[in-house]
Design a protein around this motif. Structure first.
Motif, mmCIF file in Angstrom:
data_model
loop_
_atom_site.group_PDB
_atom_site.id
_atom_site.type_symbol
_atom_site.label_atom_id
_atom_site.label_comp_id
_atom_site.label_asym_id
_atom_site.label_seq_id
_atom_site.Cartn_x
_atom_site.Cartn_y
_atom_site.Cartn_z
ATOM 1 N N ASN A 153 -47.538 19.393 -34.251
ATOM 2 C CA ASN A 153 -47.003 20.590 -35.436
ATOM 3 C C ASN A 153 -46.257 21.828 -34.436
ATOM 4 N N ALA A 154 -44.174 21.645 -33.763
ATOM 5 C CA ALA A 154 -44.285 23.035 -33.195
ATOM 6 C C ALA A 154 -45.586 22.866 -31.991
ATOM 7 N N ILE A 155 -45.847 22.803 -31.128
ATOM 8 C CA ILE A 155 -46.453 22.758 -30.452
ATOM 9 C C ILE A 155 -47.560 24.113 -31.637
ATOM 10 N N GLY A 156 -48.512 23.133 -32.346
ATOM 11 C CA GLY A 156 -50.096 24.094 -32.599
ATOM 12 C C GLY A 156 -49.452 24.927 -33.841
ATOM 13 N N VAL A 157 -48.051 25.026 -34.522
ATOM 14 C CA VAL A 157 -47.923 25.907 -35.693
ATOM 15 C C VAL A 157 -48.749 25.822 -37.509
ATOM 16 N N ASN A 158 -48.205 23.994 -36.751
ATOM 17 C CA ASN A 158 -47.942 23.764 -39.044
ATOM 18 C C ASN A 158 -49.442 23.159 -38.789
ATOM 19 N N LEU A 159 -50.818 24.427 -38.756
ATOM 20 C CA LEU A 159 -51.904 23.747 -39.148
ATOM 21 C C LEU A 159 -52.014 23.298 -40.489
ATOM 22 N N LEU A 160 -51.143 23.678 -41.515
ATOM 23 C CA LEU A 160 -51.898 23.613 -43.388
ATOM 24 C C LEU A 160 -50.441 22.153 -42.869
ATOM 25 N N GLY A 161 -50.118 21.880 -42.377
ATOM 26 C CA GLY A 161 -48.977 20.764 -42.441
ATOM 27 C C GLY A 161 -48.319 20.471 -42.880
ATOM 28 N N HIS A 162 -47.370 20.116 -43.580
ATOM 29 C CA HIS A 162 -45.804 20.317 -43.506
ATOM 30 C C HIS A 162 -45.598 20.338 -45.198
ATOM 31 N N SER A 163 -44.732 21.453 -45.419
ATOM 32 C CA SER A 163 -44.921 21.869 -47.263
ATOM 33 C C SER A 163 -45.589 22.228 -47.676
ATOM 34 N N HIS A 164 -46.090 22.109 -47.056
ATOM 35 C CA HIS A 164 -47.822 22.787 -47.800
ATOM 36 C C HIS A 164 -47.431 24.085 -48.800
ATOM 37 N N PRO A 165 -48.092 23.820 -50.075
ATOM 38 C CA PRO A 165 -48.003 24.984 -50.948
ATOM 39 C C PRO A 165 -47.895 26.244 -50.911
ATOM 40 N N ILE A 166 -48.600 26.646 -49.555
ATOM 41 C CA ILE A 166 -48.237 28.497 -49.645
ATOM 42 C C ILE A 166 -46.834 28.641 -48.530
ATOM 43 N N TYR A 167 -46.668 27.617 -47.632
ATOM 44 C CA TYR A 167 -45.753 27.686 -46.800
ATOM 45 C C TYR A 167 -44.056 27.368 -48.228
ATOM 46 N N ILE A 168 -44.450 27.129 -48.733
ATOM 47 C CA ILE A 168 -43.176 26.617 -49.935
ATOM 48 C C ILE A 168 -43.294 27.791 -51.095
ATOM 49 N N LYS A 169 -44.279 28.447 -51.171
ATOM 50 C CA LYS A 169 -44.369 29.560 -52.045
ATOM 51 C C LYS A 169 -43.942 31.124 -50.416
ATOM 52 N N ALA A 170 -44.488 31.191 -49.721
ATOM 53 C CA ALA A 170 -43.991 32.185 -48.841
ATOM 54 C C ALA A 170 -42.252 32.513 -48.799
ATOM 55 N N ASN A 171 -41.736 31.705 -49.407
ATOM 56 C CA ASN A 171 -40.031 31.520 -48.880
ATOM 57 C C ASN A 171 -39.732 31.391 -49.863
ATOM 58 N N LEU A 172 -39.581 31.492 -50.903
ATOM 59 C CA LEU A 172 -39.751 31.541 -52.436
ATOM 60 C C LEU A 172 -39.827 32.963 -52.799
ATOM 61 N N GLU A 173 -41.040 33.636 -52.190
ATOM 62 C CA GLU A 173 -41.068 34.976 -53.209
ATOM 63 C C GLU A 173 -40.552 36.069 -52.373
ATOM 64 N N ALA A 174 -40.225 35.168 -50.513
ATOM 65 C CA ALA A 174 -39.717 36.774 -49.777
ATOM 66 C C ALA A 174 -37.925 36.171 -50.052
ATOM 67 N N ALA A 175 -37.207 35.046 -51.368
ATOM 68 C CA ALA A 175 -36.102 34.996 -51.566
ATOM 69 C C ALA A 175 -35.500 36.237 -52.946
ATOM 70 N N THR A 176 -37.148 36.763 -53.268
ATOM 71 C CA THR A 176 -36.825 37.816 -54.367
ATOM 72 C C THR A 176 -37.025 39.171 -53.181
ATOM 73 N N SER A 177 -37.003 39.276 -51.943
ATOM 74 C CA SER A 177 -36.794 40.515 -51.625
ATOM 75 C C SER A 177 -36.061 40.828 -51.572
ATOM 76 N N ASP A 178 -35.089 41.948 -50.639
ATOM 77 C CA ASP A 178 -33.760 42.718 -50.971
ATOM 78 C C ASP A 178 -33.269 42.731 -49.493
ATOM 79 N N THR A 179 -34.544 41.997 -48.244
ATOM 80 C CA THR A 179 -33.643 41.922 -46.589
ATOM 81 C C THR A 179 -34.758 40.794 -45.968
ATOM 82 N N MET A 180 -34.156 40.312 -44.709
ATOM 83 C CA MET A 180 -35.171 39.105 -44.501
ATOM 84 C C MET A 180 -36.541 39.522 -43.304
ATOM 85 N N MET A 181 -36.111 40.827 -42.601
ATOM 86 C CA MET A 181 -36.717 41.056 -41.464
ATOM 87 C C MET A 181 -37.679 41.996 -41.887
#
Ligand SMILES: Cc1ncc(COP(=O)(O)O)c(C=O)c1O
Length: 455
Positions: free
Chosen positions: A85-113
């Motif tokens: 898991n990328a040396i310990g990063v992806n505890l929730l595994g791949h394409s966990h609903p939390i990861y998908i949702k976090a990315n989609l939510e971020a897309a509604t924001s006006d900046t990246m960082m």
């Protein structure tokens, strides 16, 4: 919380997109060998990337961005169990609903960082969730960084300022603290700082001696006393990984840590626990909580599973203005995911003696026991670890044999990585979404690979 823009139309598309992405990703639900027709694609891209980077990769691995739970797809079309898991990063595994949702939510924001000067809601929300998770301790503040190494640098600066001019630091043999100029000196392995000038004063003492556990406390305390005898009390802090990750998961007992921490308190030396790797992965959210050390910790650093990184510290260690700053807190998607991850883990049945993490540890250890006493007798001389941080030795535990084993294991469908030297161990940093049927399959692949590697 309102994140970015919202409308009925966006919500409708958001929900559709979320379920379509999840449904597509869920198709990656079993391991599969490489596709003959795609092998060349992987080889060519890797070769080119290696020449851009100026160095080869350990595994012929480049991900497609597709995978689900413990499964990840490579460019050659193969699908493997990802147990590192990328040396310990992806505890929730791949394409966990939390990861998908976090990315989609971020897309509604006006900046990246998000950054330190003009704040957003995401770092504020995540700070609240994190500080709530440590409320039994004296930790009162959290400062974001963009890597575990930098969160450790922040810790050191805070401690130095408080204890100036007592800049010496106590660390432990076999420790790993990261790759910054300061952290390469805290890290024990000399090979990681070849040709580097020494930039900070660090003294390493032995960690828990599991081979002589009765004398482990005495051994470490004697080494600590010796430091004061030699250098006077010129120390600002003691930094420790309670579960030493890069050492192959060496850890002590509650009594051991209490004895060391009492020693530090007696000498006015601050206690800084590096949980960059262990955060969320043991049977409590923090390893210091699992060992009941809440009253002792002055600084705690985290990273990896958070999808971000940062430093907790107490009120008295809050540094003067100007000491810590920096452009970034992290990406909006990462901070979203971090908050949702901590909440999910806290609210679900993951921690404690009856939690899923303990259950996974027990199941894996039972399987290792069966193999090491059965068909692989004499070929798996050690297995151990804690929570989702497990390791084992194969054959003589040499670097060569371990590397050979891991490469075969990779070919056979499991991604692992090594840890430690003399002996070198195979390390698993498990993802949570592992079913019993997956564990059975994983161990039949481990068995086959041990027998192929060691005659
Ligand atoms: C215990 C520990 N501290 C610090 C680090 C450094 O973190 P990063 O690689 O995010 O800089 C690591 C990374 O493996 C780690 O395991």
């Amino acid at each position: 919380m309102t994140i970015g823009v919202q409308s009925n139309d966006i919500n409708e598309h958001f929900n559709k997109l979320f379920s379509s992405i999840l449904l597509e990703q869920q198709k990656f639900d079993h391991i599969k060998p490489a596709d003959e027709s795609k092998k060349e694609v992987l080889n060519e891209k890797l070769k080119e990337y290696e020449s851009l980077k100026g160095r080869g990769f350990f595994y012929p691995f480049m991900a497609t961005g597709r995978g689900h739970g413990p499964f990840v797809e490579l460019l050659d079309g193969s699908v493997k169990f990802d147990l590192i898991n990328a040396i310990g990063v992806n505890l929730l595994g791949h394409s966990h609903p939390i990861y998908i949702k976090a990315n989609l939510e971020a897309a509604t924001s006006d900046t990246m960082m998000c950054g330190n000067l003009l704040s957003y809601q995401e770092p504020y929300e995540l700070s609240k969730v994190l500080l709530n998770a440590v409320k039994k301790s004296r930790l009162k503040h959290f400062w974001f960084s963009c890597s575990g190494s930098f969160s450790n640098d922040t810790a050191l600066k805070i401690l130095w300022q408080k204890k100036a001019p007592n800049y010496r630091l106590i660390a432990f043999q076999k420790s790993f603290a990261g790759r910054s100029i300061a952290m390469q000196d805290v890290t024990y392995n000399q090979a990681y700082r070849e040709g580097m000038p020494k930039s900070i004063q660090v003294d390493h003492v032995p960690h828990y001696n599991y081979k002589n556990s009765e004398n482990a406390i005495q051994e470490t305390i004697a080494a600590l006393d010796k430091l004061i005898e030699t250098n006077g009390n010129t120390y600002c802090a003691l930094t420790i990984e309670l579960i030493q990750g890069e050492a192959g998961f060496i850890y002590g007992t509650k009594e051991y840590y209490k004895a060391i921490f009492e020693w530090a308190k007696k000498h006015g030396i601050y206690i800084w626990v590096d949980e960059v790797q262990s955060f969320t992965r043991t049977t409590e959210m923090f390893a210091y909580q699992m060992f009941d050390l809440d009253e002792y910790v002055d600084v705690v650093t985290i990273g990896k599973v958070l999808q971000a990184a940062g430093t907790f510290y107490t009120e008295e260690l809050n540094p003067k203005a100007g000491l810590i700053a920096g452009t970034f807190n992290g990406s909006i998607a990462s901070l979203n995911a971090g908050k949702a991850t901590v909440r999910y883990l806290k609210e679900g049945n993951f921690y404690g003696e009856k939690g899923r993490i303990k259950e996974l540890e027990t199941k894996f250890k039972a399987k290792f026991k069966a193999l090491s006493e059965g068909s692989c007798k004499g070929k798996i001389p050690y297995y151990g670890g804690i929570g989702t941080m497990l390791s084992f030795e194969v054959g003589d535990g040499s670097v060569d044999v371990t590397n050979k084993f891991m490469k075969k294991l990779f070919e056979n469908g499991i991604i692992s990585f090594s840890a430690g030297k003399e002996p070198t161990r195979v390390r698993f940093l498990l993802p949570l979404p592992l079913l019993d049927s997956h564990i059975d399959e994983i161990f039949s692949i481990v068995e086959k690979t041990v027998l192929e590697t060691i005659n």
